[in-house]
Design a protein around this motif. Structure first.
Motif, PDB file in Angstrom:
ATOM      1  N   LEU B 320       0.854  -1.193   0.000  1.00 30.75           N
ATOM      2  CA  LEU B 320       0.000   0.000   0.000  1.00 30.75           C
ATOM      3  C   LEU B 320       0.886   1.238   0.000  1.00 30.75           C
ATOM      4  O   LEU B 320       2.071   1.161   0.335  1.00 30.75           O
ATOM      5  N   LYS B 338       0.061   1.741  -9.343  1.00 35.07           N
ATOM      6  CA  LYS B 338      -1.168   1.072  -9.774  1.00 35.07           C
ATOM      7  C   LYS B 338      -1.234  -0.387  -9.364  1.00 35.07           C
ATOM      8  O   LYS B 338      -2.266  -1.037  -9.555  1.00 35.07           O
ATOM      9  N   ASN B 342      -4.035  -6.023  -3.308  1.00 34.76           N
ATOM     10  CA  ASN B 342      -4.007  -7.488  -3.351  1.00 34.76           C
ATOM     11  C   ASN B 342      -2.628  -8.091  -3.572  1.00 34.76           C
ATOM     12  O   ASN B 342      -2.511  -9.171  -4.164  1.00 34.76           O
TER      13      ASN B 342
ATOM     14  N   PHE C 228      -7.930   4.989 -17.933  1.00 37.11           N
ATOM     15  CA  PHE C 228      -7.176   4.069 -17.075  1.00 37.11           C
ATOM     16  C   PHE C 228      -6.366   4.775 -16.012  1.00 37.11           C
ATOM     17  O   PHE C 228      -6.009   4.187 -14.994  1.00 37.11           O
ATOM     18  N   SER C 229      -6.041   6.057 -16.225  1.00 34.61           N
ATOM     19  CA  SER C 229      -5.061   6.678 -15.325  1.00 34.61           C
ATOM     20  C   SER C 229      -5.577   6.850 -13.901  1.00 34.61           C
ATOM     21  O   SER C 229      -4.792   7.037 -12.981  1.00 34.61           O
ATOM     22  N   TRP C 231      -7.223   4.464 -12.338  1.00 38.51           N
ATOM     23  CA  TRP C 231      -7.527   3.125 -11.797  1.00 38.51           C
ATOM     24  C   TRP C 231      -6.292   2.343 -11.380  1.00 38.51           C
ATOM     25  O   TRP C 231      -5.258   2.399 -12.025  1.00 38.51           O
ATOM     26  N   LEU C 232      -6.444   1.576 -10.321  1.00 33.96           N
ATOM     27  CA  LEU C 232      -5.474   0.540 -10.027  1.00 33.96           C
ATOM     28  C   LEU C 232      -5.467  -0.445 -11.192  1.00 33.96           C
ATOM     29  O   LEU C 232      -6.481  -0.599 -11.880  1.00 33.96           O
ATOM     30  N   ASP C 233      -4.351  -1.118 -11.384  1.00 35.81           N
ATOM     31  CA  ASP C 233      -4.230  -2.011 -12.531  1.00 35.81           C
ATOM     32  C   ASP C 233      -5.292  -3.120 -12.510  1.00 35.81           C
ATOM     33  O   ASP C 233      -5.946  -3.390 -13.515  1.00 35.81           O
ATOM     34  N   GLU C 234      -5.489  -3.726 -11.352  1.00 35.31           N
ATOM     35  CA  GLU C 234      -6.519  -4.779 -11.262  1.00 35.31           C
ATOM     36  C   GLU C 234      -7.922  -4.182 -11.389  1.00 35.31           C
ATOM     37  O   GLU C 234      -8.842  -4.844 -11.857  1.00 35.31           O
ATOM     38  N   TRP C 236      -8.652  -1.634 -13.317  1.00 35.73           N
ATOM     39  CA  TRP C 236      -8.851  -1.381 -14.752  1.00 35.73           C
ATOM     40  C   TRP C 236      -9.209  -2.675 -15.493  1.00 35.73           C
ATOM     41  O   TRP C 236     -10.087  -2.692 -16.369  1.00 35.73           O
ATOM     42  N   PHE C 279     -14.235  -1.198  -4.155  1.00 32.79           N
ATOM     43  CA  PHE C 279     -13.041  -0.473  -3.716  1.00 32.79           C
ATOM     44  C   PHE C 279     -12.346   0.146  -4.923  1.00 32.79           C
ATOM     45  O   PHE C 279     -11.819   1.254  -4.843  1.00 32.79           O
ATOM     46  N   TYR C 280     -12.340  -0.566  -6.042  1.00 31.68           N
ATOM     47  CA  TYR C 280     -11.684  -0.031  -7.232  1.00 31.68           C
ATOM     48  C   TYR C 280     -12.305   1.299  -7.642  1.00 31.68           C
ATOM     49  O   TYR C 280     -11.621   2.238  -8.025  1.00 31.68           O
ATOM     50  N   ASN C 316      -8.322   2.683   2.815  1.00 30.71           N
ATOM     51  CA  ASN C 316      -7.177   2.173   2.052  1.00 30.71           C
ATOM     52  C   ASN C 316      -6.292   1.271   2.910  1.00 30.71           C
ATOM     53  O   ASN C 316      -5.086   1.196   2.714  1.00 30.71           O
ATOM     54  N   ALA C 318      -5.547  -2.643   4.210  1.00 29.34           N
ATOM     55  CA  ALA C 318      -5.807  -4.065   3.995  1.00 29.34           C
ATOM     56  C   ALA C 318      -6.225  -4.683   5.322  1.00 29.34           C
ATOM     57  O   ALA C 318      -5.819  -4.223   6.392  1.00 29.34           O
ATOM     58  N   ASN C 342      -5.999 -10.322   1.205  1.00 22.41           N
ATOM     59  CA  ASN C 342      -6.673  -9.888  -0.027  1.00 22.41           C
ATOM     60  C   ASN C 342      -8.065  -9.294   0.183  1.00 22.41           C
ATOM     61  O   ASN C 342      -8.923  -9.418  -0.698  1.00 22.41           O
ATOM     62  N   MET C 344     -10.112  -5.632   1.868  1.00 24.97           N
ATOM     63  CA  MET C 344      -9.892  -4.266   2.348  1.00 24.97           C
ATOM     64  C   MET C 344     -10.866  -3.984   3.497  1.00 24.97           C
ATOM     65  O   MET C 344     -11.985  -4.500   3.524  1.00 24.97           O
ATOM     66  N   HIS C 367     -13.778  -8.059  -0.412  1.00 24.53           N
ATOM     67  CA  HIS C 367     -12.838  -8.020  -1.534  1.00 24.53           C
ATOM     68  C   HIS C 367     -13.039  -6.730  -2.327  1.00 24.53           C
ATOM     69  O   HIS C 367     -14.130  -6.158  -2.351  1.00 24.53           O
ATOM     70  N   ALA C 368     -11.990  -6.337  -3.030  1.00 25.71           N
ATOM     71  CA  ALA C 368     -11.984  -5.027  -3.690  1.00 25.71           C
ATOM     72  C   ALA C 368     -13.043  -4.899  -4.782  1.00 25.71           C
ATOM     73  O   ALA C 368     -13.378  -3.794  -5.198  1.00 25.71           O
TER      74      ALA C 368
END
Lengths: 381, 381, 381, 381
Positions: B320, B338, B342, C228-229, C231-234, C236, C279-280, C316, C318, C342, C344, C367-368
């Motif tokens: 984090l 990003k 997880n 996308f900018s 967002w977290l990668d997962e 997105w 969460f995303y 934010n 975990a 895994n 939040m 879960h997120a």
């Protein structure tokens, strides 16, 4: 041609087909149904080693004890095998070692051919026909590997045969009656072409030409991929789930249809014969034309009056045993019979079929969604 | 060492790591999280071309217009990219061309280093540290590719560092209080190590040694993989669904545990430090020992008193942002931030980490089920 | 209120929540994370039977020997259980029998409460708090079942609490320093809120209000789901794979956003507090506002100055153990600790939380990607 | 029997089959190929409303505008439909409303039957035959729902017909020659039984009895499920992936085989006719016996000499159109033709087939892995 010459000729042809490849091209397996070229080279060799040399050449020492495990395809009789989907991750043995394996087996096969040519003729012919089948798969697998590379590499810029044209037009009429089906000539044949038997056919007409790109563009442009009424139910699911809107290898670039061929990416040749379509697409196209696909029996009876050999032609026959079909004993029995479910028969042969490897009783078979072979559509009514 | 020398040294090291490979080994991607060695070679080069040469070297002509598309990893800012799972099916450009790409970019980087070494120092350092990260991935990906080949090829029979031993034993005690966390020294660091901030730690003890194979065999032999009570719920699902019963690369042969190392398949070295375990396994082992994993903050504060650098050490901290973490602008901002969901933090470095690429504030991170890195377990209480 | 009265009150409330349901509504499990209402009714009862009556009421005869198997949720200690995803296919025992099961267990619990009220106080309180947790899940699962029916049935047309508004605005400032976290008051608490410990917080500001539908429409309308900018990668991947473009239960009808509430399908109330986001989405929204989500520690320290209790608020942080967290022995130890990976943390409580079931140290966790709870967004900076 | 009487009789029978059910039993869809009983009740009614009342009864007002959407099965012509896999999650309309829907449609059908009985005879017969097909599915779906409940509820303890015995033994011989196939009698038939046509059959023998549980136990006990050589390739994958080792509903309890029947769980009746096996199992059993399954044409020609009507009998014929098969126009054309791929034909009828709903030209069809129908094995050679 002696059997020894024929052996040489077939084996060399396999290697010739690989000559445009880089070492890297021999490795990947992009999808389950495609095998790495390296694997084809080794597996066809393994067939001779496993079924002929180990059995019939006294004191034969296998090239490498691991190869039997690595290059078995689907012969459960021969023991544990590498899962088909993992073939693309096996980098060793390398390409060079596989060519050495081929040379080693060829050398021993020549010794054997001196000794027992006559006695083993049939088994060797099976091995050679097996290799010829893999030659076509090798070409179509290479096309798949290169054709799914975003930079579309060229295999051979001189290949002209992908864009073959029809030589005939119109329909042939066949009269109702009893006909005989199945292999009868001399020479090699697979078990699934036997035994010869009678069928009753009703009157039908069958086209002398295959569907062209231009014909098929008519279907696309009239919204054929968007209208469920032409499609089998599973075909419609296949279209919608996979967002299919054209044959395999077709790409619309700046509003114009292109396709990848072994010569690279090029504009669609409207007069060329359509290829790389699934049974679902063949069936939908026929419905759109208010016709149908022929059965494999109709095809075989009409074959002598047709212009064939350019595309594997989807028939509306499921791949099932002929009356009195007999599964051979042992591993060889796994060659054909166990695949007789959920596949459709294709008849004829294609531009990629190896020389001297086609006859009108030949039964090829694929699943209804498979498109990477050079297949095509012939209509009947 | 000048930046130019450092550039040379890092770039050569990548190629050195590939020297035992055959051309075929550069190609496959056996699972999503592993990349082909060829791809690592090209992608680290692409980073210099994309973010440095294109931006800062006047009149620079890219080596090949397609490479930007082919060798981008996950930088959405830079445009469409090849799906990660397809990397293993791209056979062209070949290995030779990728080496030519490296030479071309290196040559231009040297021109640039003459001109703007000072001005671009930070960005070039980022590129070199990026390449060093990929050097470790390159090694672990090579191990995965060869280690999943049923014939277990040897990468280098002289590698001794996989079986490292502990040099210390016992526990370090740390007193309750306020501590400072995060990068403070001179030199390179990643954005995720900033900004330095205070944390409050309670009394804890942390082991000076890592868990060994022998320790872990105790867990296995006492039925640890069969007893849900040691496992996190998702860990237990992972164990049962994947039928896990030992670390990655372990194989029981004739009743004896072996493991694949870069030297080939060999018997477990009981005194060697355990590696290739998931966070789930680390957590279950700690529960079995009635201890726990340290947090990343505990680890960092105790680091100077520890023997570390042999295994990436799973901590019980989620990955984090630190307070005041700032995501850089543009594509570089996609480097770390990003991924902050997880994943669990690993601290330290491993036997496979590149020289001069470790520091105590370094935050590595992987998903809880990932095992192919050289990771290990340090206990706390 | 005596424990006996409290027992009655909690148990009746569960049944009250089911009063608008038809028998059919008690059966399905549309997705893995939702349980059938019938199952909630039985499982909360099973908890009292399994952990209290069987252990502590002399000569207690279980209502039905199969129920222990059918209505266990995730307690491995208690033996084999019905796979979670199959709960929706078990039609027998029927709803009527489950109500009889409740009555039977209640009757025996009242006998026990006469005998051992004091001695078992803690365990009974755990059972009641467990049932209160399930009351909220029951409501959110009912909403999911009805809200995924294309005819959008109404649960209760008089429910007003879904469209709650903010009562405050502006930001609270908290000074840097050492703070204490965790449960300290009298009364019930879960193991995961212990033990109380110190944390160091840096200066921060936290909003007194939650994000509203109107605020969030700003994010949607500015293209937040397409960029996308933020967002977290997962996150997105989640957005693109699932084609997410609005919170759960939102439907665009004739160009206007509606949402399904327990009162049926209605137009979005712009001033109401946003709910049903992952969460995303919370994280992306915060990035778009150039702020961030608070940590669970910041939230707890600021709680007394905030207007909370309307939405479960994504933090934010975990979900991980506090220092000195101790997992209870036996089956009760499976309540919380094994989920600490895994997920939040969400803090506060929601409009659907049962009365007397919230406190500022309460740690909820999901879960997120989970959206079916009444969760929301509070910003910090 | 007047058409009106017949209408009543068929409609009542559907409701009679549901009389042992609890409300909860009407709801679930445990797997894709099973539909909730509630859905069958509504869908068969929808057929009359959609294709007959809406078209032919002046001023007919549909019972509920949403039902057309909810209870369409697979008729793309009629518009958007609820995904098949979601049927089990739709709790409203409830069972009571569905019975009201039936009553409403029946009442209007009786008005229509007064007016246009003769004119609409064919369409109404199609609706009744459609409902009779669903009666059998209703029974087999109920069995699936109850049979997958771990407490094995009893549907009707007086049902004796599941354990039917053979009345005949030995083989019938049929002579080589031309035979006629397809529907020819008066009365109702489906489009797929037309048009009547000639086939050529070779000499064959076909068993007068069906395979019994005792016969099949021979296959199981001799290791038939462990020996790939009896299996089709896809069958072998099916066996190994799904760990199949007995027919559906068979459970080995304390070393003894039991099966779930509509009377509950009971010991296998050795003399009863085997049921609930896949085509793969039928084909493997035949291979083990060194015989084969008949084709659908052989079956039809021999039918008059056989004892049939107890099990749907797997044939070795793929479900394909007869020569001159004509797909009807519009939605009715979706009834059969679009399923003519990747399914195998079953002939005869079963103990669960509705009265007056069998004839020797009837072509039933299922996928090779489907087992929940009352199907069985008849051998040929």
């Amino acid at each position: 041609m002696t059997l020894s010459d024929r052996y040489n000729s077939v084996r060399k042809h396999t290697e010739h087909l690989c000559s445009p490849l880089k070492t890297e091209d021999f490795v990947p397996q992009p999808v389950n149904f495609v095998s790495p070229p390296k694997w084809h080279l080794a597996h066809t060799t393994w067939f001779f080693e496993q079924f002929i040399l180990k059995e019939h050449l006294p004191d034969y020492t296998p090239f490498d004890k691991d190869f039997s495990f690595l290059f078995n395809s689907y012969y459960n009789f021969v023991g544990k095998r590498v899962f088909r989907a993992d073939r693309g991750n096996i980098t060793r043995p390398g390409v060079q070692e596989v060519f050495e394996y081929r040379a080693y087996v060829d050398m021993h096969m020549h010794i054997l051919l001196q000794l027992k040519s006559e006695e083993l003729k049939e088994l060797i012919e099976l091995g050679l026909n097996h290799e010829q089948q893999h030659q076509e798969l090798l070409l179509t697998d290479i096309k798949y590997i290169l054709g799914n590379n975003p930079i579309f590499p060229i295999y051979d810029e001189n290949i002209e045969w992908e864009n073959q044209k029809n030589a005939e037009s119109g329909f042939v009429k066949i009269e109702e009656g009893i006909y005989e089906i199945g292999f009868e000539e001399e020479g090699f044949s697979f078990d699934n072409e036997h035994g010869r038997h009678k069928v009753y056919l009703h009157d039908f007409e069958i086209s002398k030409s295959l569907v062209t790109n231009s014909d098929y563009l008519g279907f696309i442009n009239s919204g054929g991929y968007q209208d469920f009424s032409y499609w089998l139910d599973e075909g419609w699911s296949w279209v919608t789930e996979n967002k299919i809107e054209a044959p395999l290898y077709w790409h619309k670039i700046d509003g114009e249809w292109h396709s990848y061929t072994l010569k690279g990416l090029e504009k669609i040749d409207a007069d060329a014969i359509l290829t790389h379509i699934s049974f679902y697409e063949a069936s939908a196209y026929a419905a759109w034309k208010k016709m149908r696909l022929p059965t494999e029996f109709e095809w075989e009876i009409a074959a002598d009056k047709l212009d064939w050999g350019k595309r594997w032609e989807w028939t509306n026959s499921a791949y099932l045993p002929y009356p009195n079909f007999k599964k051979p004993e042992g591993a060889i029995g796994e060659y054909n019979g166990k695949f007789m479910i959920n596949q459709m028969v294709l008849r004829g042969s294609s531009c990629a079929t190896s020389p001297h490897h086609s006859r009108k009783s030949y039964r090829n078979f694929f699943h209804a969604d498979e498109r990477w072979q050079f297949n095509g559509i012939r209509l009947a009514k």
